[in-house]
Scaffold this motif. Structure first.
Motif, PDB file in Angstrom:
ATOM      1  N   ARG A 132      -0.891 -32.250  17.449  1.00  0.00           N
ATOM      2  CA  ARG A 132      -2.105 -33.073  16.932  1.00  0.00           C
ATOM      3  C   ARG A 132      -2.805 -33.770  17.971  1.00  0.00           C
ATOM      4  O   ARG A 132      -4.014 -33.600  17.875  1.00  0.00           O
TER       5      ARG A 132
ATOM      6  N   ARG B 123      -8.216 -20.918  13.253  1.00  0.00           N
ATOM      7  CA  ARG B 123      -8.813 -21.289  11.932  1.00  0.00           C
ATOM      8  C   ARG B 123      -8.542 -22.596  11.282  1.00  0.00           C
ATOM      9  O   ARG B 123      -8.861 -23.174  10.401  1.00  0.00           O
ATOM     10  N   PHE B 124      -7.725 -23.167  11.871  1.00  0.00           N
ATOM     11  CA  PHE B 124      -7.049 -24.428  11.557  1.00  0.00           C
ATOM     12  C   PHE B 124      -8.187 -25.640  11.676  1.00  0.00           C
ATOM     13  O   PHE B 124      -8.752 -25.854  12.643  1.00  0.00           O
ATOM     14  N   ASP B 125      -8.071 -26.644  10.566  1.00  0.00           N
ATOM     15  CA  ASP B 125      -8.967 -27.751  10.615  1.00  0.00           C
ATOM     16  C   ASP B 125      -8.341 -28.917  10.330  1.00  0.00           C
ATOM     17  O   ASP B 125      -7.582 -29.336   9.315  1.00  0.00           O
TER      18      ASP B 125
ATOM     19  N   THR C  19      -8.990 -31.967  10.198  1.00  0.00           N
ATOM     20  CA  THR C  19      -9.553 -32.847   9.158  1.00  0.00           C
ATOM     21  C   THR C  19      -9.166 -32.868   7.662  1.00  0.00           C
ATOM     22  O   THR C  19      -9.350 -33.652   7.012  1.00  0.00           O
ATOM     23  N   ARG C  20      -8.409 -31.572   7.292  1.00  0.00           N
ATOM     24  CA  ARG C  20      -8.161 -31.587   6.148  1.00  0.00           C
ATOM     25  C   ARG C  20      -6.857 -32.164   5.721  1.00  0.00           C
ATOM     26  O   ARG C  20      -6.555 -32.441   4.495  1.00  0.00           O
ATOM     27  N   GLY C  21      -6.126 -32.942   6.724  1.00  0.00           N
ATOM     28  CA  GLY C  21      -4.944 -33.528   6.368  1.00  0.00           C
ATOM     29  C   GLY C  21      -3.695 -32.793   6.331  1.00  0.00           C
ATOM     30  O   GLY C  21      -2.799 -33.352   5.656  1.00  0.00           O
ATOM     31  N   VAL C  22      -3.624 -31.438   6.641  1.00  0.00           N
ATOM     32  CA  VAL C  22      -2.552 -30.671   6.510  1.00  0.00           C
ATOM     33  C   VAL C  22      -1.625 -30.389   7.857  1.00  0.00           C
ATOM     34  O   VAL C  22      -2.479 -30.360   8.784  1.00  0.00           O
TER      35      VAL C  22
ATOM     36  N   TYR D   4       0.588 -25.099   7.651  1.00  0.00           N
ATOM     37  CA  TYR D   4      -0.557 -24.123   7.450  1.00  0.00           C
ATOM     38  C   TYR D   4      -0.282 -22.728   8.298  1.00  0.00           C
ATOM     39  O   TYR D   4      -0.594 -21.806   7.842  1.00  0.00           O
TER      40      TYR D   4
END
Length: 307
Positions: free
Chosen positions: A64, A126-128, A130-133, A138
């Motif tokens: 994170r 590709r990970f974002d 901000t999507r909270g996942v 993912y």
């Protein structure tokens, strides 16, 4: 002489302070992970995380923090590549975990891990956040998809229907679960009952699930004493077609009188000519010829011999 004003100092202070704070957070997360790794007898931030929840939390915390730092860096920044490499290194245990699902595929584990690492890199790019996942949630499907694509496109030399390929994943998982439960290899009915699918599908899946490469017929098999597969395959025996005919002829021959049976044996089994048979039996060749014609007519019609 350049004079640095108070305003310029104040404007640059927050940026330097934020960078120092981010670096401290990354360092704290790394130190925490190193301590957990040392407690387990492992080394490095990429040591495989198994079992203790504390270790798993540290890897997620590090991931994170690194993603937060990655989002702050502009594209092309030198530090961005270092942070990206640290993300890859920290999440290699996730790749190894995914690779263990394919340990029965007779492929080197390191090759599978390398392919899975490609999926990990794609997931990182590709990970974002901000999507909270959570990143492992993912990334795992992406890693598994890359490994499955590798087996589908590069490993198999035989075409297996996609339905059976997907079913094989379920069957292999059920086999592992039932093996642990029963302490032995499960039977086909047990696997079918566990997955609620027909037994025929399980048998087809077991036959096709490991069909990755075609075996050479001339390659020696170590577990068969060095014999090639070709040496153990059956072939068409031309003599088998004569078995029924021989049995029928034997049944008819026993019905012949002694003299006529001897003529047949001398002519067709000893391969003597009619002249040689006449000398052997003390009769004319003409008489032998008439007897042979008469005997063969009886044998072809299947009628019993009559004097």
């Amino acid at each position: 002489m350049a004079v640095r004003t108070r305003d310029s100092q104040d404007s640059s202070a927050p940026e330097a302070g934020e960078e120092r704070i981010s670096e401290e957070r990354i360092a704290e997360a790394r130190v925490s992970e190193e301590r957990v790794a040392e407690d387990r007898g492992e080394a490095g931030p990429a040591a495989e995380v198994r079992g203790p929840a504390r270790g798993q939390v540290d890897v997620r915390t590090l991931t994170r923090v690194l993603f937060e730092r990655l989002a702050e860096l502009p594209p092309g920044a030198p530090e961005r590549e270092r942070v990206r490499a640290a993300l890859i290194e920290a999440n290699i245990p996730l790749v190894r975990y995914a690779a263990t699902r394919f340990r029965s595929r007779n492929e080197p584990m390191e090759d599978i891990v390398q392919v899975g690492t490609i999926g990990l890199i794609n997931a990182i790019d590709r990970f974002d956040p901000t999507r909270g996942v959570q990143f492992p949630t993912y990334a795992l499907p992406t890693i598994l998809g890359e490994i499955k694509r590798y087996f589908r496109d590069n490993v198999r030399t035989m075409h297996v229907p996609r339905r059976l390929q997907e079913l094989w994943v379920q069957v292999s998982g059920a086999m592992e679960e039932l093996t642990v439960t029963h302490g032995r290899s499960p039977k086909v009915p047990e696997i079918a009952a566990n997955l609620r699918i027909p037994e025929e599908d399980v048998r087809a899946c077991l036959a096709a699930g490991r069909a990755y490469n075609a075996a050479s017929l001339e390659a020696a098999q170590e577990h068969e004493g060095g014999l090639a597969l070709l040496d153990r395959l059956g072939y068409e025996d031309s003599a088998l077609a004569d078995v029924e005919h021989r049995d029928m002829v034997r049944h008819l021959l026993v019905q012949l009188p002694e003299r006529e049976r001897r003529i047949i044996m001398l002519r067709f089994f000893a391969n003597l000519t009619q002249s040689q048979i006449s000398t052997e039996l003390g009769m004319s060749q003409m008489h032998v010829s008439r007897l042979l014609s008469r005997i063969l007519t009886r044998l072809r019609t299947g009628n019993s011999w009559e004097e």
